[in-house]
Design an enzyme around this catalytic site. Structure first.
Site, PDB file in Angstrom:
ATOM      1  N   CYS A 297       5.055  -6.219   1.776  1.00  8.89           N
ATOM      2  CA  CYS A 297       5.578  -4.778   1.572  1.00  8.89           C
ATOM      3  C   CYS A 297       5.081  -4.159   2.867  1.00  8.89           C
ATOM      4  CB  CYS A 297       5.181  -4.090   0.386  1.00  8.89           C
ATOM      5  SG  CYS A 297       6.195  -2.627   0.069  1.00  8.89           S
ATOM      6  N   TYR A 298       3.793  -3.167   2.493  1.00  5.24           N
ATOM      7  CA  TYR A 298       3.319  -2.560   3.646  1.00  5.24           C
ATOM      8  C   TYR A 298       2.660  -3.415   4.702  1.00  5.24           C
ATOM      9  CZ  TYR A 298      -0.173   0.521   5.896  1.00  5.24           C
ATOM     10  OH  TYR A 298      -0.968   1.250   6.720  1.00  5.24           O
TER      11      TYR A 298
ATOM     12  N   GLU B  12       3.875 -11.042  -6.516  1.00  3.83           N
ATOM     13  CA  GLU B  12       2.758 -10.972  -7.458  1.00  3.83           C
ATOM     14  C   GLU B  12       3.065 -10.549  -8.884  1.00  3.83           C
ATOM     15  OE1 GLU B  12       3.054  -8.935  -4.763  1.00  3.83           O
ATOM     16  OE2 GLU B  12       1.998  -7.124  -5.033  1.00  3.83           O
TER      17      GLU B  12
ATOM     18  N   SER C  14     -24.714 -10.813 -25.444  1.00  4.13           N
ATOM     19  CA  SER C  14     -24.410  -9.722 -26.185  1.00  4.13           C
ATOM     20  C   SER C  14     -23.532 -10.341 -27.264  1.00  4.13           C
ATOM     21  CB  SER C  14     -23.443  -9.097 -25.450  1.00  4.13           C
ATOM     22  OG  SER C  14     -22.348  -9.768 -24.843  1.00  4.13           O
ATOM     23  N   GLY C  15     -23.200 -11.510 -27.334  1.00  5.95           N
ATOM     24  CA  GLY C  15     -22.199 -12.212 -28.147  1.00  5.95           C
ATOM     25  C   GLY C  15     -20.829 -12.410 -27.376  1.00  5.95           C
ATOM     26  N   GLY C  16     -20.713 -11.619 -26.381  1.00  2.00           N
ATOM     27  CA  GLY C  16     -19.371 -11.795 -25.624  1.00  2.00           C
ATOM     28  C   GLY C  16     -18.925 -13.107 -24.808  1.00  2.00           C
ATOM     29  N   VAL C  17     -17.875 -13.142 -24.386  1.00  6.84           N
ATOM     30  CA  VAL C  17     -17.909 -14.298 -23.512  1.00  6.84           C
ATOM     31  C   VAL C  17     -18.376 -14.617 -22.282  1.00  6.84           C
ATOM     32  CG1 VAL C  17     -15.418 -13.401 -22.869  1.00  6.84           C
ATOM     33  CG2 VAL C  17     -16.087 -15.918 -22.524  1.00  6.84           C
ATOM     34  N   ASP C  18     -18.463 -13.418 -21.471  1.00  8.76           N
ATOM     35  CA  ASP C  18     -18.982 -13.492 -20.215  1.00  8.76           C
ATOM     36  C   ASP C  18     -20.739 -13.703 -20.049  1.00  8.76           C
ATOM     37  OD1 ASP C  18     -16.677 -12.315 -19.689  1.00  8.76           O
ATOM     38  OD2 ASP C  18     -17.038 -10.204 -19.424  1.00  8.76           O
ATOM     39  N   SER C  19     -21.331 -12.915 -21.189  1.00 10.77           N
ATOM     40  CA  SER C  19     -22.768 -13.393 -20.956  1.00 10.77           C
ATOM     41  C   SER C  19     -22.990 -14.871 -21.357  1.00 10.77           C
ATOM     42  CB  SER C  19     -23.610 -12.384 -21.862  1.00 10.77           C
ATOM     43  OG  SER C  19     -23.303 -12.306 -22.903  1.00 10.77           O
TER      44      SER C  19
ATOM     45  N   LYS D 159     -11.349 -12.901 -15.627  1.00  9.08           N
ATOM     46  CA  LYS D 159     -11.550 -12.940 -17.042  1.00  9.08           C
ATOM     47  C   LYS D 159     -11.162 -14.347 -17.573  1.00  9.08           C
ATOM     48  CE  LYS D 159     -13.231 -11.259 -20.970  1.00  9.08           C
ATOM     49  NZ  LYS D 159     -14.280 -10.632 -21.217  1.00  9.08           N
TER      50      LYS D 159
ATOM     51  N   HIS E 163       7.641  -7.704  -4.026  1.00  9.11           N
ATOM     52  CA  HIS E 163       6.287  -7.998  -4.490  1.00  9.11           C
ATOM     53  C   HIS E 163       6.378  -9.293  -5.322  1.00  9.11           C
ATOM     54  CE1 HIS E 163       4.215  -4.321  -3.467  1.00  9.11           C
ATOM     55  NE2 HIS E 163       5.304  -3.984  -3.209  1.00  9.11           N
TER      56      HIS E 163
ATOM     57  N   GLY F 280       0.874  -1.324  -0.059  1.00  7.80           N
ATOM     58  CA  GLY F 280      -0.003   0.002   0.010  1.00  7.80           C
ATOM     59  C   GLY F 280       1.102   1.181  -0.113  1.00  7.80           C
TER      60      GLY F 280
END
Ligand code: XMP
Length: 533
Positions: free
Chosen positions: A94-95, A183, A243-248, A389, A181, A67
């Site tokens: 770290c923090y 990550e 929508s045509g997208g992967v999520d929906s 995602k 870090h 942070g």
């Protein structure tokens, strides 16, 4: 209470989890993602989440993020002190390390030899955090404070030329701290260090897999819908905007597994889709046995967009019109109890308050076509609410969705309308659609589709003189944009091979009527955005 703080029982049931407390680092989300890459479920919570709420999740471990604050400053983020005696293994980064040192009786001071960027740490003992790793490790540092005095029970386990406390540990209490870090990709063995902590030290089971997620999620959705219909005497029907997208697509498929034909999928074709997209969607879902109601609203959208050139107005018109069309369709369907949405975890985290409230200037209004009118009276089912995602893609593949859908590049809700600079007309849409198709086709043929974040064409209002055959032309200028990115927050223009650009250019001018010039956009984000409008 903010919804972002509530663990989804369908997600959390039966899987070990790691709670990451967000102390304001720009990398907090990344920590949770890295833990999940180890197949351990991880949740990001605000730093001040009461210990009782954390403990209720029975986490295998807690990680405290970095942070920007200093632990000795008044008002700096501090977790519930009960955390330190809760008996759960803790890793402070770290923090987070400074918090741990300070809370347990050590001392943290402003550091005269601040370290930012790459550093090499030397592992000084045989600490389990570094098991299997070479004694010299390249790491990424970013700190202006340092430990001056260790708390009782702790030993230093790694040092740099600047600090003897690059890593510290109290193995008995399973409390660990690192100044660097793990990550970020600039710490090449960060993944192994996190694995050592999460799996070896904390003993978390690596049971967070797409298959497990699907099983528990489907079960969770089914029991929720069934309970509701028992209680209300309704059929428990669920509506989903594809929508045509992967999520929906992934959200709908999960819900379909749970409730079968009680799911009704609606796809609003606003005419701003890419070539063949609506057809692909319909076929892919047919193959999965999920019928889709396709609403052809092209004319309706075009009429609304007549004469409109301002980007924000376009976005508003499309967003609002989408809601109207969707409401009209919903009204025809009779009693609907639930609405499914493909909300992802980063959106949930965004809307949960963090250490610093983001007062970011509004760059553009995002419309998630397929998104929800806020005052609709449905209950929400958001099966992807706890996924990143890449996890959504893995779940999509596991569910049997085709690669063409699962690996699709992101596409903005307002679609091609914000890639036509100036007025959107049927003719200009056709021109852009053809040019865009060629860009995607060539990028795919070159094997680059998955390594670029987005690749597409833009139709500009510029016309220029050219020569074709023996004649003069005065044609449209098409721009090509391809970017690499991790998360769309920043992006760089993709260094596409010249041969690929040459093929794209020559095919566009030859195959798309009215276009005689192609340029490549070499702007990064910032200062440009990915989309042109
Ligand atoms: P910008 O253009 O702001 O875009 O750099 C960042 C990412 O967001 C996508 N984008 C949208 N997605 N509705 C969406 O669902 C929108 O209105 C919208 N506008 C931009 C863009 O494609 C990129 O991936």
């Amino acid at each position: 209470m903010n919804e972002g703080r509530v663990a989804d029982p369908s997600v959390a049931a039966g899987v070990d989890s790691v709670v990451v407390l967000d102390c304001g680092s720009q990398y907090s989300q990344l920590i949770a993602r890295r833990v999940r890459e180890l197949n351990v479920y991880s949740e990001l919570l605000p730093f001040d989440t009461p210990w009782s709420e954390i403990a209720a999740r029975k986490p295998a471990a807690v990680i405290l993020s970095g942070g920007p604050a200093s632990v000795y400053e008044a008002g700096s983020p501090h977790p519930d002190p009960a955390l330190w005696t809760g008996g759960v293994p803790i890793l402070g980064i770290c923090y987070g390390l400074h918090l741990m040192a300070q809370a347990l009786g050590g001392e943290v001071v402003s550091f005269s030899r601040k370290e930012f960027g790459p550093a090499v740490v030397t592992v000084t003992g045989s600490d389990r955090l570094f098991a299997g790793l070479d004694p010299q490790q390249s790491v990424w540092m970013s700190h202006g404070d340092s430990i001056e005095r260790l708390p009782a029970g702790f030993q230093p386990t790694a040092s740099t030329g600047s600090t003897p406390y690059a890593a510290v540990a109290d193995p008995e209490r399973r409390l660990y701290g690192i100044q660097f870090h793990p990550e970020v990709v600039h710490t090449p063995h960060g993944r192994e260090i996190l694995r050592n902590f999460v799996v070896e030290i904390a003993g978390a089971r690596q049971s967070w897999t797409p298959a497990n997620f699907i099983a528990s999620s489907v079960e969770g959705i089914r029991s929720r819908v069934d309970e509701h219909s028992r209680a209300t005497g309704t059929d428990g029907r669920v509506l989903c905007a594809l929508s045509g997208g992967v999520d929906s697509a992934v959200a709908a498929t999960l819900v379909h597994r749970a409730v079968g034909d009680r799911l009704i999928c609606v796809h609003v074709d606003h005419g701003m889709m890419r070539k063949n997209e609506t057809e692909l969607l319909r076929t892919a879902f047919e193959q999965l046995g999920v019928p889709v109601i396709v609403v052809n609203a092209r004319e309706r959208f075009l009429r609304k967009l007549e004469g409109v050139t301002d980007p924000e107005r376009k976005r508003h018109i499309i967003g609002n019109e989408f809601i109207r069309v969707f409401e009209d369709e919903a009204a025809k369907l009779g009693q609907i109890d639930f609405l499914t949405q493909g909300t992802l975890y980063p959106d949930v985290i965004e809307s949960a308050t963090s250490v610093t409230e983001k007062a970011a200037a509004k760059i553009k209004t995002h419309h998630n076509v397929g998104g929800l009118p806020e005052d609709l009276s449905f209950q929400l089912i958001e099966p992807l609410r706890y996924l990143f995602k890449d996890e959504v893609r893995a779940v999509g593949t596991e569910l049997g969705l085709p690669d063409s859908m699962v690996q699709r590049q992101p596409f903005p809700g307002p679609g091609l309308a914000i890639r036509i600079i100036g007025e959107v007309t049927a003719e200009r849409l056709d021109t852009l659609r053809e040019a865009d198709w060629i860009v995607i086709d060539e990028i795919k043929a070159a094997g680059l589709y998955r390594s670029v974040w987005q690749s597409f064409a833009i139709l500009t209002p510029v016309r220029s003189v050219g020569v074709m055959g023996d004649g003069r032309t005065y044609g449209n200028l098409v721009a090509v944009r391809a970017v690499t990115s991790e998360d769309a927050m920043t992006a760089d223009w993709a260094k596409l091979p010249y041969e690929v650009l040459a093929r794209i250019s020559s095919r566009i001018v030859n195959e798309v009527p009215g276009v005689n010039r192609v340029v490549y956009d070499i702007s990064s984000k910032p200062p440009a955005t990915i989309e042109w409008e």
